[in-house]
Design a protein around this motif. Structure first.
Motif, short mmCIF file in Angstrom:
data_model
loop_
_atom_site.label_atom_id
_atom_site.label_comp_id
_atom_site.label_asym_id
_atom_site.label_seq_id
_atom_site.Cartn_x
_atom_site.Cartn_y
_atom_site.Cartn_z
N THR A 1 110.79 111.62 92.52
CA THR A 1 111.02 112.82 91.86
C THR A 1 112.25 113.17 92.08
O THR A 1 112.83 113.63 90.90
CB THR A 1 110.02 113.98 92.47
N ARG A 2 112.84 113.16 93.14
CA ARG A 2 114.33 113.73 93.36
C ARG A 2 115.23 112.87 92.75
O ARG A 2 115.98 113.27 91.75
CB ARG A 2 114.65 113.96 94.91
N THR A 3 115.13 111.40 92.75
CA THR A 3 115.90 110.73 92.01
C THR A 3 116.00 110.67 90.37
O THR A 3 116.65 110.72 89.84
CB THR A 3 115.75 109.21 92.56
N ALA A 4 114.50 110.78 90.23
CA ALA A 4 114.48 110.58 88.73
C ALA A 4 114.97 112.00 87.94
O ALA A 4 115.50 112.07 86.85
CB ALA A 4 112.64 110.34 88.35
N ALA A 5 114.65 112.98 88.68
CA ALA A 5 114.96 114.43 88.23
C ALA A 5 116.60 114.29 88.15
O ALA A 5 117.32 114.78 87.05
CB ALA A 5 114.64 115.51 89.21
N VAL B 1 110.87 106.67 80.90
CA VAL B 1 110.41 106.49 82.33
C VAL B 1 110.77 107.54 83.30
O VAL B 1 109.98 107.78 84.02
CB VAL B 1 111.64 105.32 82.83
N GLY B 2 111.83 108.23 83.03
CA GLY B 2 111.99 109.61 83.95
C GLY B 2 110.73 110.67 83.60
O GLY B 2 110.35 111.32 84.59
N GLY B 3 110.17 110.82 82.47
CA GLY B 3 109.17 111.82 82.00
C GLY B 3 108.00 111.40 82.84
O GLY B 3 107.25 111.98 83.60
N ALA B 4 107.77 109.98 82.86
CA ALA B 4 106.81 109.40 83.65
C ALA B 4 106.51 109.56 84.93
O ALA B 4 105.59 109.94 85.74
CB ALA B 4 106.35 107.75 82.98
N LEU B 5 107.60 109.13 85.70
CA LEU B 5 107.95 109.44 86.87
C LEU B 5 107.75 110.80 87.41
O LEU B 5 106.99 111.12 88.52
CB LEU B 5 109.10 108.90 87.46
N LEU B 6 108.47 111.66 86.60
CA LEU B 6 108.22 113.33 86.98
C LEU B 6 106.82 113.69 86.78
O LEU B 6 106.24 114.38 87.64
CB LEU B 6 109.06 114.28 86.03
N MET B 7 106.05 113.27 85.96
CA MET B 7 104.57 113.69 85.82
C MET B 7 103.89 112.94 87.11
O MET B 7 102.93 113.82 87.53
CB MET B 7 104.19 113.11 84.50
N VAL C 1 118.58 111.68 87.66
CA VAL C 1 119.07 110.84 86.47
C VAL C 1 118.75 111.55 85.08
O VAL C 1 119.71 111.67 84.14
CB VAL C 1 118.34 109.52 86.66
N CYS C 2 117.49 112.26 85.13
CA CYS C 2 117.28 112.85 83.74
C CYS C 2 118.07 114.25 83.71
O CYS C 2 118.69 114.26 82.50
CB CYS C 2 115.75 113.58 84.03
N SER C 3 118.58 114.88 84.68
CA SER C 3 119.43 116.11 84.62
C SER C 3 120.85 115.48 84.01
O SER C 3 121.52 115.99 83.27
CB SER C 3 119.70 116.70 86.01
N GLY C 4 121.07 114.34 84.70
CA GLY C 4 122.42 113.82 84.23
C GLY C 4 122.59 113.63 82.68
O GLY C 4 123.47 113.55 81.93
N SER C 5 121.48 112.70 82.10
CA SER C 5 121.46 112.27 80.94
C SER C 5 121.32 113.49 80.08
O SER C 5 121.99 113.37 78.95
CB SER C 5 120.18 111.57 80.67
N MET C 6 120.91 114.68 80.39
CA MET C 6 120.91 115.76 79.38
C MET C 6 122.13 116.45 79.65
O MET C 6 122.61 116.97 78.60
CB MET C 6 119.78 116.84 80.06
N ALA C 7 122.96 116.47 80.80
CA ALA C 7 124.16 116.96 80.73
C ALA C 7 125.01 116.32 79.83
O ALA C 7 125.99 116.67 79.12
CB ALA C 7 124.61 117.09 82.13
N TYR C 8 125.02 114.85 79.98
CA TYR C 8 125.79 114.07 78.83
C TYR C 8 125.43 114.38 77.46
O TYR C 8 126.20 114.37 76.75
CB TYR C 8 125.49 112.41 79.20
N ALA C 9 123.96 114.59 77.14
CA ALA C 9 123.73 114.77 75.83
C ALA C 9 124.48 116.03 75.51
O ALA C 9 124.77 116.14 74.24
CB ALA C 9 122.20 114.84 75.70
N TYR C 10 124.40 117.15 76.27
CA TYR C 10 124.76 118.32 75.91
C TYR C 10 126.31 118.27 75.54
O TYR C 10 126.82 118.74 74.78
CB TYR C 10 124.76 119.45 77.04
N PHE C 11 127.26 117.71 76.40
CA PHE C 11 128.70 117.70 76.36
C PHE C 11 129.19 116.45 75.46
O PHE C 11 130.22 117.10 74.76
CB PHE C 11 129.14 117.26 77.77
N ASP C 12 128.19 115.65 75.24
CA ASP C 12 129.06 114.51 74.40
C ASP C 12 128.17 114.75 72.84
O ASP C 12 129.02 114.50 71.98
CB ASP C 12 128.67 113.14 74.81
N VAL C 13 127.02 115.19 72.77
CA VAL C 13 126.69 115.25 71.32
C VAL C 13 126.80 116.63 70.85
O VAL C 13 127.03 116.98 69.78
CB VAL C 13 125.01 115.02 71.67
#
Length: 188
Positions: free
Chosen positions: A110-114, A99-105, A116-128
């Protein structure tokens, strides 16, 4: 009796400019003649399109990560296969990626989607990734770190040119009027 020249005032009237004055004049802002002025004008004109290209490329790459996780399309050479929606954190992450990738394309929300996507990647980095090793090169978290910072940048710069957000704003359907908005450096 005339006062002596100071650091902020020019020297004698009619005297040749000092090397410092010539250097200052060469670093003139946009609109003034010279190479720096032309480069500044080019940067102003091309900036929104560079942001739009960055937004589209990162959106497409993020979308591909999500679709590879859900649909195995495109096929992943390593760790291929699909994930279920209920599998934590891979299922919700794949939804955010699609969903985020489609909204960004598209440049829609854009600002909200970006953000949320940034937060999900921060979570992925620190948790995984980060629990296995400290540095991204050691823990395989380079993609997550790069996506996180790129999306955070897009959350602040906005969509750039050629976006649905810009189209809606120009038509007066959403967002502040383009002529009065100074919030984004690339308001197109």
């Amino acid at each position: 009796m005339p006062s002596p020249p100071t650091l902020s005032s020019p020297g004698r009237p009619g005297a040749a400019p000092s090397p410092r004055d010539r250097r200052r004049d060469a670093e003139a802002p946009a609109g003034l003649p010279g190479l720096p002025g032309r480069l500044a004008a080019l940067r102003e004109a091309a900036g929104p399109y560079a942001v739009a290209a960055t937004r589209c490329v990162f959106g497409l790459l993020f979308f591909c990560h999500g679709s590879a996780g859900f649909f195995d399309l495109p096929k992943m050479p390593v760790n291929g296969g699909t994930t279920e929606l209920t599998a934590w954190p891979a299922g919700p992450a794949a939804v955010i990626q699609i969903v985020g990738g489609a909204l960004l394309m598209l440049g829609l929300g854009t600002r909200t989607a970006a953000l949320v996507c940034s937060g999900s990647m921060a979570y992925a980095y620190f948790d995984v990734h980060q629990p296995t090793a400290l540095w991204p090169i050691q823990n395989g978290g380079e993609d997550a770190a790069v996506f996180c910072w790129a999306f955070l940048l897009l959350a602040f710069t906005g969509p750039g040119a050629l976006s649905v957000d810009g189209l809606l704003r120009r038509r007066g359907i959403a967002g502040p009027d383009r002529k009065t908005s100074r919030a984004t450096p690339y308001p197109r």
